[in-house]
Scaffold this motif. Structure first.
Motif, PDB file in Angstrom:
ATOM      1  N   SER A   1       0.822  -1.211   0.000  1.00  0.00           N
ATOM      2  CA  SER A   1       0.000   0.000   0.000  1.00  0.00           C
ATOM      3  C   SER A   1       0.859   1.266   0.000  1.00  0.00           C
ATOM      4  O   SER A   1       0.384   2.347  -0.333  1.00  0.00           O
ATOM      5  CB  SER A   1      -0.997  -0.002   1.167  1.00  0.00           C
ATOM      6  OG  SER A   1      -0.337   0.009   2.403  1.00  0.00           O
ATOM      7  N   ILE A   2       2.135   1.142   0.354  1.00  0.00           N
ATOM      8  CA  ILE A   2       3.121   2.215   0.227  1.00  0.00           C
ATOM      9  C   ILE A   2       4.154   1.721  -0.780  1.00  0.00           C
ATOM     10  O   ILE A   2       4.673   0.611  -0.642  1.00  0.00           O
ATOM     11  CB  ILE A   2       3.800   2.523   1.579  1.00  0.00           C
ATOM     12  CG1 ILE A   2       2.774   3.028   2.590  1.00  0.00           C
ATOM     13  CG2 ILE A   2       4.926   3.536   1.398  1.00  0.00           C
ATOM     14  CD1 ILE A   2       3.326   3.183   3.986  1.00  0.00           C
ATOM     15  N   PRO A   3       4.454   2.516  -1.807  1.00  0.00           N
ATOM     16  CA  PRO A   3       5.414   2.045  -2.812  1.00  0.00           C
ATOM     17  C   PRO A   3       6.826   1.926  -2.246  1.00  0.00           C
ATOM     18  O   PRO A   3       7.195   2.673  -1.333  1.00  0.00           O
ATOM     19  CB  PRO A   3       5.347   3.118  -3.903  1.00  0.00           C
ATOM     20  CG  PRO A   3       4.846   4.336  -3.220  1.00  0.00           C
ATOM     21  CD  PRO A   3       3.955   3.858  -2.097  1.00  0.00           C
ATOM     22  N   PRO A   4       7.617   1.001  -2.788  1.00  0.00           N
ATOM     23  CA  PRO A   4       9.002   0.895  -2.348  1.00  0.00           C
ATOM     24  C   PRO A   4       9.712   2.234  -2.546  1.00  0.00           C
ATOM     25  O   PRO A   4       9.427   2.971  -3.495  1.00  0.00           O
ATOM     26  CB  PRO A   4       9.603  -0.169  -3.267  1.00  0.00           C
ATOM     27  CG  PRO A   4       8.443  -0.931  -3.785  1.00  0.00           C
ATOM     28  CD  PRO A   4       7.302   0.032  -3.831  1.00  0.00           C
ATOM     29  N   GLY A   5      10.608   2.554  -1.653  1.00  0.00           N
ATOM     30  CA  GLY A   5      11.351   3.801  -1.736  1.00  0.00           C
ATOM     31  C   GLY A   5      12.427   3.828  -0.673  1.00  0.00           C
ATOM     32  O   GLY A   5      12.654   2.843   0.025  1.00  0.00           O
ATOM     33  N   VAL A   6      13.073   4.965  -0.563  1.00  0.00           N
ATOM     34  CA  VAL A   6      14.010   5.221   0.535  1.00  0.00           C
ATOM     35  C   VAL A   6      13.288   6.161   1.480  1.00  0.00           C
ATOM     36  O   VAL A   6      12.919   7.268   1.098  1.00  0.00           O
ATOM     37  CB  VAL A   6      15.323   5.854   0.022  1.00  0.00           C
ATOM     38  CG1 VAL A   6      16.249   6.161   1.194  1.00  0.00           C
ATOM     39  CG2 VAL A   6      16.001   4.946  -0.991  1.00  0.00           C
ATOM     40  N   TYR A   7      13.045   5.679   2.683  1.00  0.00           N
ATOM     41  CA  TYR A   7      12.274   6.433   3.667  1.00  0.00           C
ATOM     42  C   TYR A   7      13.036   6.497   4.985  1.00  0.00           C
ATOM     43  O   TYR A   7      13.866   5.640   5.275  1.00  0.00           O
ATOM     44  CB  TYR A   7      10.931   5.749   3.953  1.00  0.00           C
ATOM     45  CG  TYR A   7      10.011   5.610   2.781  1.00  0.00           C
ATOM     46  CD1 TYR A   7       9.237   6.686   2.343  1.00  0.00           C
ATOM     47  CD2 TYR A   7       9.882   4.395   2.119  1.00  0.00           C
ATOM     48  CE1 TYR A   7       8.368   6.552   1.270  1.00  0.00           C
ATOM     49  CE2 TYR A   7       9.010   4.244   1.044  1.00  0.00           C
ATOM     50  CZ  TYR A   7       8.259   5.323   0.619  1.00  0.00           C
ATOM     51  OH  TYR A   7       7.395   5.195  -0.443  1.00  0.00           O
ATOM     52  N   ARG A   8      12.676   7.462   5.786  1.00  0.00           N
ATOM     53  CA  ARG A   8      13.166   7.501   7.162  1.00  0.00           C
ATOM     54  C   ARG A   8      12.224   6.647   8.015  1.00  0.00           C
ATOM     55  O   ARG A   8      11.013   6.730   7.867  1.00  0.00           O
ATOM     56  CB  ARG A   8      13.205   8.936   7.670  1.00  0.00           C
ATOM     57  CG  ARG A   8      14.199   9.777   6.839  1.00  0.00           C
ATOM     58  CD  ARG A   8      14.503  11.111   7.426  1.00  0.00           C
ATOM     59  NE  ARG A   8      15.122  11.075   8.744  1.00  0.00           N
ATOM     60  CZ  ARG A   8      16.398  10.767   8.984  1.00  0.00           C
ATOM     61  NH1 ARG A   8      17.194  10.427   8.009  1.00  0.00           N
ATOM     62  NH2 ARG A   8      16.866  10.797  10.204  1.00  0.00           N
ATOM     63  N   LEU A   9      12.792   5.833   8.856  1.00  0.00           N
ATOM     64  CA  LEU A   9      11.996   4.976   9.744  1.00  0.00           C
ATOM     65  C   LEU A   9      11.336   5.857  10.800  1.00  0.00           C
ATOM     66  O   LEU A   9      12.009   6.637  11.476  1.00  0.00           O
ATOM     67  CB  LEU A   9      12.899   3.942  10.412  1.00  0.00           C
ATOM     68  CG  LEU A   9      12.226   2.871  11.244  1.00  0.00           C
ATOM     69  CD1 LEU A   9      11.350   1.974  10.372  1.00  0.00           C
ATOM     70  CD2 LEU A   9      13.272   2.027  11.958  1.00  0.00           C
ATOM     71  N   PRO A  10      10.011   5.756  10.941  1.00  0.00           N
ATOM     72  CA  PRO A  10       9.340   6.579  11.957  1.00  0.00           C
ATOM     73  C   PRO A  10       9.854   6.244  13.360  1.00  0.00           C
ATOM     74  O   PRO A  10      10.183   5.099  13.648  1.00  0.00           O
ATOM     75  CB  PRO A  10       7.868   6.183  11.831  1.00  0.00           C
ATOM     76  CG  PRO A  10       7.736   5.559  10.495  1.00  0.00           C
ATOM     77  CD  PRO A  10       9.064   4.933  10.194  1.00  0.00           C
ATOM     78  N   PRO A  11       9.899   7.240  14.237  1.00  0.00           N
ATOM     79  CA  PRO A  11      10.387   6.980  15.594  1.00  0.00           C
ATOM     80  C   PRO A  11       9.508   5.998  16.366  1.00  0.00           C
ATOM     81  O   PRO A  11       9.951   5.421  17.352  1.00  0.00           O
ATOM     82  CB  PRO A  11      10.391   8.364  16.256  1.00  0.00           C
ATOM     83  CG  PRO A  11       9.676   9.289  15.346  1.00  0.00           C
ATOM     84  CD  PRO A  11       9.564   8.642  14.010  1.00  0.00           C
ATOM     85  N   THR A  12       8.275   5.797  15.910  1.00  0.00           N
ATOM     86  CA  THR A  12       7.380   4.857  16.579  1.00  0.00           C
ATOM     87  C   THR A  12       7.655   3.409  16.176  1.00  0.00           C
ATOM     88  O   THR A  12       7.069   2.488  16.740  1.00  0.00           O
ATOM     89  CB  THR A  12       5.913   5.189  16.248  1.00  0.00           C
ATOM     90  OG1 THR A  12       5.752   5.176  14.823  1.00  0.00           O
ATOM     91  CG2 THR A  12       5.522   6.548  16.817  1.00  0.00           C
ATOM     92  N   GLU A  13       8.543   3.211  15.195  1.00  0.00           N
ATOM     93  CA  GLU A  13       8.867   1.858  14.742  1.00  0.00           C
ATOM     94  C   GLU A  13      10.361   1.629  14.940  1.00  0.00           C
ATOM     95  O   GLU A  13      11.154   2.558  14.878  1.00  0.00           O
ATOM     96  CB  GLU A  13       8.468   1.673  13.280  1.00  0.00           C
ATOM     97  CG  GLU A  13       6.962   1.871  13.096  1.00  0.00           C
ATOM     98  CD  GLU A  13       6.467   1.456  11.726  1.00  0.00           C
ATOM     99  OE1 GLU A  13       6.814   0.353  11.286  1.00  0.00           O
ATOM    100  OE2 GLU A  13       5.746   2.255  11.116  1.00  0.00           O
ATOM    101  N   SER A  14      10.728   0.386  15.176  1.00  0.00           N
ATOM    102  CA  SER A  14      12.124   0.066  15.439  1.00  0.00           C
ATOM    103  C   SER A  14      12.669  -0.858  14.349  1.00  0.00           C
ATOM    104  O   SER A  14      11.909  -1.533  13.647  1.00  0.00           O
ATOM    105  CB  SER A  14      12.257  -0.626  16.797  1.00  0.00           C
ATOM    106  OG  SER A  14      11.657  -1.916  16.747  1.00  0.00           O
ATOM    107  N   VAL A  15      13.982  -0.893  14.246  1.00  0.00           N
ATOM    108  CA  VAL A  15      14.624  -1.785  13.285  1.00  0.00           C
ATOM    109  C   VAL A  15      14.284  -3.247  13.589  1.00  0.00           C
ATOM    110  O   VAL A  15      13.894  -3.986  12.683  1.00  0.00           O
ATOM    111  CB  VAL A  15      16.144  -1.518  13.224  1.00  0.00           C
ATOM    112  CG1 VAL A  15      16.860  -2.603  12.439  1.00  0.00           C
ATOM    113  CG2 VAL A  15      16.418  -0.145  12.621  1.00  0.00           C
ATOM    114  N   PRO A  16      14.377  -3.703  14.847  1.00  0.00           N
ATOM    115  CA  PRO A  16      14.020  -5.109  15.113  1.00  0.00           C
ATOM    116  C   PRO A  16      12.564  -5.431  14.738  1.00  0.00           C
ATOM    117  O   PRO A  16      12.286  -6.510  14.206  1.00  0.00           O
ATOM    118  CB  PRO A  16      14.248  -5.277  16.617  1.00  0.00           C
ATOM    119  CG  PRO A  16      15.256  -4.230  16.959  1.00  0.00           C
ATOM    120  CD  PRO A  16      14.942  -3.070  16.054  1.00  0.00           C
TER     121      PRO A  16
END
Length: 143
Positions: free
Chosen positions: A17-32
């Motif tokens: 629903s969101i196209p592939p891209g280079v995005y900044r990870l929201p602070p509410t989500e983590s890498v793990p």
């Protein structure tokens, strides 16, 4: 500058629903969490850890190590682009719905080496664009 990953965040990226891209990870989500969600969605994920990386050479060394680039990786910007345009080194474990590259500590790297960060981001963007219309896209989250 790359924009923040829009809602619904990582799940939206993985379900298309969101196209592939280079995005900044929201602070509410983590890498793990993103790695876990990718695995659940049959996406292959890799994490590039940039803690203490302050320039091009260290960025390329860390990329080679964390992403397990093939032996032919030449540790220069062109070789980075080559590895990201030819994901055969990443696809050896069978089919995936997509590929998710996550970075940790992008902001400190970007502050320490702004020119190198801009170059790396441009290469990541080119790679994402290259894979966008293929069966298994590449997306990048800068965390």
């Amino acid at each position: 500058m790359t924009g923040l990953l829009p809602a619904p965040g990582v799940p939206g990226l993985l379900n298309g629903s969101i196209p592939p891209g280079v995005y900044r990870l929201p602070p509410t989500e983590s890498v793990p969490l993103a790695v876990s969600l990718a695995a659940e969605s049959d996406w292959r994920a890799a994490v590039l850890r940039l803690k203490g990386v302050t320039g091009k050479a260290a960025f390329l060394d860390q990329s080679a190590s964390d992403l397990e680039f093939p032996a032919w990786f030449g540790k220069n910007w062109d070789a980075l682009a080559d590895c990201l345009m030819d994901l055969s080194w990443w696809r050896n474990e069978g089919k995936a719905r997509g590929y998710l590259l996550l970075t940790e500590d992008w902001d400190p790297f970007s502050k320490a080496a702004p020119k190198d960060a801009r170059t790396a981001e441009a290469i990541l963007t080119e790679a994402v664009d290259y894979w966008a219309d293929r069966e298994a896209p590449l997306a990048v989250l800068l965390g």
